[in-house]
Write a protein that holds these residues in place. Structure first.
Motif, PDB file in Angstrom:
ATOM      1  N   LEU A  31      39.643 -32.597-111.166  1.00  0.00           N
ATOM      2  CA  LEU A  31      38.773 -33.516-111.900  1.00  0.00           C
ATOM      3  C   LEU A  31      37.302 -33.173-111.740  1.00  0.00           C
ATOM      4  O   LEU A  31      36.871 -32.739-110.686  1.00  0.00           O
ATOM      5  N   LYS A  32      36.558 -33.397-112.816  1.00  0.00           N
ATOM      6  CA  LYS A  32      35.109 -33.274-112.730  1.00  0.00           C
ATOM      7  C   LYS A  32      34.466 -34.376-113.568  1.00  0.00           C
ATOM      8  O   LYS A  32      35.066 -34.904-114.512  1.00  0.00           O
ATOM      9  N   ALA A  33      33.247 -34.702-113.207  1.00  0.00           N
ATOM     10  CA  ALA A  33      32.518 -35.779-113.870  1.00  0.00           C
ATOM     11  C   ALA A  33      32.159 -35.384-115.302  1.00  0.00           C
ATOM     12  O   ALA A  33      31.691 -34.273-115.537  1.00  0.00           O
ATOM     13  N   ALA A  34      32.371 -36.302-116.236  1.00  0.00           N
ATOM     14  CA  ALA A  34      32.006 -36.052-117.631  1.00  0.00           C
ATOM     15  C   ALA A  34      30.681 -36.711-117.994  1.00  0.00           C
ATOM     16  O   ALA A  34      30.177 -36.510-119.088  1.00  0.00           O
ATOM     17  N   GLU A  35      30.151 -37.513-117.097  1.00  0.00           N
ATOM     18  CA  GLU A  35      28.867 -38.185-117.280  1.00  0.00           C
ATOM     19  C   GLU A  35      28.836 -39.093-118.510  1.00  0.00           C
ATOM     20  O   GLU A  35      27.830 -39.214-119.178  1.00  0.00           O
ATOM     21  N   ARG A  36      29.956 -39.761-118.756  1.00  0.00           N
ATOM     22  CA  ARG A  36      30.041 -40.728-119.856  1.00  0.00           C
ATOM     23  C   ARG A  36      30.749 -41.980-119.371  1.00  0.00           C
ATOM     24  O   ARG A  36      31.687 -41.904-118.588  1.00  0.00           O
ATOM     25  N   VAL A  37      30.303 -43.119-119.884  1.00  0.00           N
ATOM     26  CA  VAL A  37      30.902 -44.399-119.518  1.00  0.00           C
ATOM     27  C   VAL A  37      31.182 -45.184-120.789  1.00  0.00           C
ATOM     28  O   VAL A  37      30.349 -45.243-121.699  1.00  0.00           O
ATOM     29  N   LYS A  85      41.634 -35.885-100.285  1.00  0.00           N
ATOM     30  CA  LYS A  85      40.562 -35.153 -99.606  1.00  0.00           C
ATOM     31  C   LYS A  85      39.424 -34.769-100.544  1.00  0.00           C
ATOM     32  O   LYS A  85      38.443 -34.172-100.111  1.00  0.00           O
ATOM     33  N   HIS A  86      39.554 -35.093-101.804  1.00  0.00           N
ATOM     34  CA  HIS A  86      38.587 -34.655-102.800  1.00  0.00           C
ATOM     35  C   HIS A  86      37.571 -35.755-103.111  1.00  0.00           C
ATOM     36  O   HIS A  86      37.942 -36.914-103.295  1.00  0.00           O
ATOM     37  N   VAL A  87      36.306 -35.364-103.154  1.00  0.00           N
ATOM     38  CA  VAL A  87      35.217 -36.293-103.438  1.00  0.00           C
ATOM     39  C   VAL A  87      34.513 -35.818-104.709  1.00  0.00           C
ATOM     40  O   VAL A  87      34.087 -34.662-104.795  1.00  0.00           O
ATOM     41  N   ILE A  88      34.399 -36.718-105.683  1.00  0.00           N
ATOM     42  CA  ILE A  88      33.770 -36.398-106.964  1.00  0.00           C
ATOM     43  C   ILE A  88      32.579 -37.325-107.152  1.00  0.00           C
ATOM     44  O   ILE A  88      32.741 -38.546-107.185  1.00  0.00           O
ATOM     45  N   GLU A  89      31.382 -36.756-107.267  1.00  0.00           N
ATOM     46  CA  GLU A  89      30.203 -37.578-107.530  1.00  0.00           C
ATOM     47  C   GLU A  89      30.205 -37.972-109.002  1.00  0.00           C
ATOM     48  O   GLU A  89      30.377 -37.124-109.885  1.00  0.00           O
ATOM     49  N   LEU A  90      30.023 -39.240-109.263  1.00  0.00           N
ATOM     50  CA  LEU A  90      30.035 -39.761-110.631  1.00  0.00           C
ATOM     51  C   LEU A  90      28.631 -39.644-111.218  1.00  0.00           C
ATOM     52  O   LEU A  90      27.898 -40.623-111.358  1.00  0.00           O
ATOM     53  N   GLN A  91      28.286 -38.437-111.565  1.00  0.00           N
ATOM     54  CA  GLN A  91      26.963 -38.136-112.101  1.00  0.00           C
ATOM     55  C   GLN A  91      26.744 -38.871-113.423  1.00  0.00           C
ATOM     56  O   GLN A  91      27.650 -38.972-114.240  1.00  0.00           O
ATOM     57  N   GLY A  92      25.541 -39.380-113.596  1.00  0.00           N
ATOM     58  CA  GLY A  92      25.190 -40.064-114.833  1.00  0.00           C
ATOM     59  C   GLY A  92      25.654 -41.504-114.912  1.00  0.00           C
ATOM     60  O   GLY A  92      25.371 -42.185-115.897  1.00  0.00           O
ATOM     61  N   LEU A  93      26.360 -41.963-113.893  1.00  0.00           N
ATOM     62  CA  LEU A  93      26.896 -43.333-113.921  1.00  0.00           C
ATOM     63  C   LEU A  93      25.784 -44.360-114.084  1.00  0.00           C
ATOM     64  O   LEU A  93      25.868 -45.252-114.927  1.00  0.00           O
ATOM     65  N   GLN A  94      24.720 -44.232-113.298  1.00  0.00           N
ATOM     66  CA  GLN A  94      23.655 -45.217-113.326  1.00  0.00           C
ATOM     67  C   GLN A  94      22.997 -45.319-114.701  1.00  0.00           C
ATOM     68  O   GLN A  94      22.812 -46.411-115.234  1.00  0.00           O
ATOM     69  N   SER A  95      22.634 -44.191-115.275  1.00  0.00           N
ATOM     70  CA  SER A  95      21.954 -44.224-116.577  1.00  0.00           C
ATOM     71  C   SER A  95      22.878 -44.736-117.678  1.00  0.00           C
ATOM     72  O   SER A  95      22.453 -45.505-118.549  1.00  0.00           O
ATOM     73  N   GLU A  96      24.144 -44.332-117.640  1.00  0.00           N
ATOM     74  CA  GLU A  96      25.102 -44.787-118.653  1.00  0.00           C
ATOM     75  C   GLU A  96      25.340 -46.294-118.566  1.00  0.00           C
ATOM     76  O   GLU A  96      25.336 -46.992-119.572  1.00  0.00           O
ATOM     77  N   VAL A  97      25.544 -46.797-117.342  1.00  0.00           N
ATOM     78  CA  VAL A  97      25.803 -48.231-117.172  1.00  0.00           C
ATOM     79  C   VAL A  97      24.550 -49.034-117.538  1.00  0.00           C
ATOM     80  O   VAL A  97      24.641 -50.069-118.191  1.00  0.00           O
ATOM     81  N   SER A  98      23.375 -48.549-117.157  1.00  0.00           N
ATOM     82  CA  SER A  98      22.132 -49.246-117.512  1.00  0.00           C
ATOM     83  C   SER A  98      21.984 -49.377-119.021  1.00  0.00           C
ATOM     84  O   SER A  98      21.615 -50.439-119.536  1.00  0.00           O
TER      85      SER A  98
END
Length: 123
Positions: A31-37, A85-98
């Motif tokens: 999995l990788k972050a898609a930066e969309r909400v 064991k895998h950690v995925i940063e949810l990039q873009g979450l803040q701007s999308e949710v705002s």
């Protein structure tokens, strides 16, 4: 069938928010972050999109966890999903949710209950 990850628990650690999902058979390394909400008005949730090699996976952040999201937005805190064991940063979450919060405020197109929940937590 679309894969959906539901949050079971959260943990604040060193100025970061970690999300822990309910059990799911899914390889977190793919999995990788898609930066969309997106918004799921029926489930009263924000849905972060993750990409797998051949599909999208939907991470549902229900309204019960929104107070944590509010803190993330006000403090610009990183959010990370932990799958085994895998950690995925949810990039873009803040701007999308705002942006979504601004769109939802007073907008009955999202449904009265969604508007009420967003306004009560975030505004």
């Amino acid at each position: 069938m679309q894969k959906r990850i539901e949050i079971k628990d959260v943990e604040w650690r060193e100025e970061e928010l970690f999300l822990y999902p309910k059990p799911i058979e899914l390889d977190g390394s793919s999995l990788k972050a898609a930066e969309r909400v997106l918004v799921d008005s029926d489930q009263l949730a924000f849905v972060y999109i993750l990409e797998a090699s051949d599909e999208y996976v939907y991470l549902s952040i229900s309204h019960t966890f929104w107070p944590h999201l509010k803190k993330v937005l006000t403090e610009s805190t990183p959010v990370k999903l932990v799958i085994e064991k895998h950690v995925i940063e949810l990039q873009g979450l803040q701007s999308e949710v705002s942006e979504l919060i601004q769109n939802i405020e007073g907008n009955s197109n999202y449904g009265d209950e969604m508007v009420k929940q967003v306004e009560s937590v975030f505004l």
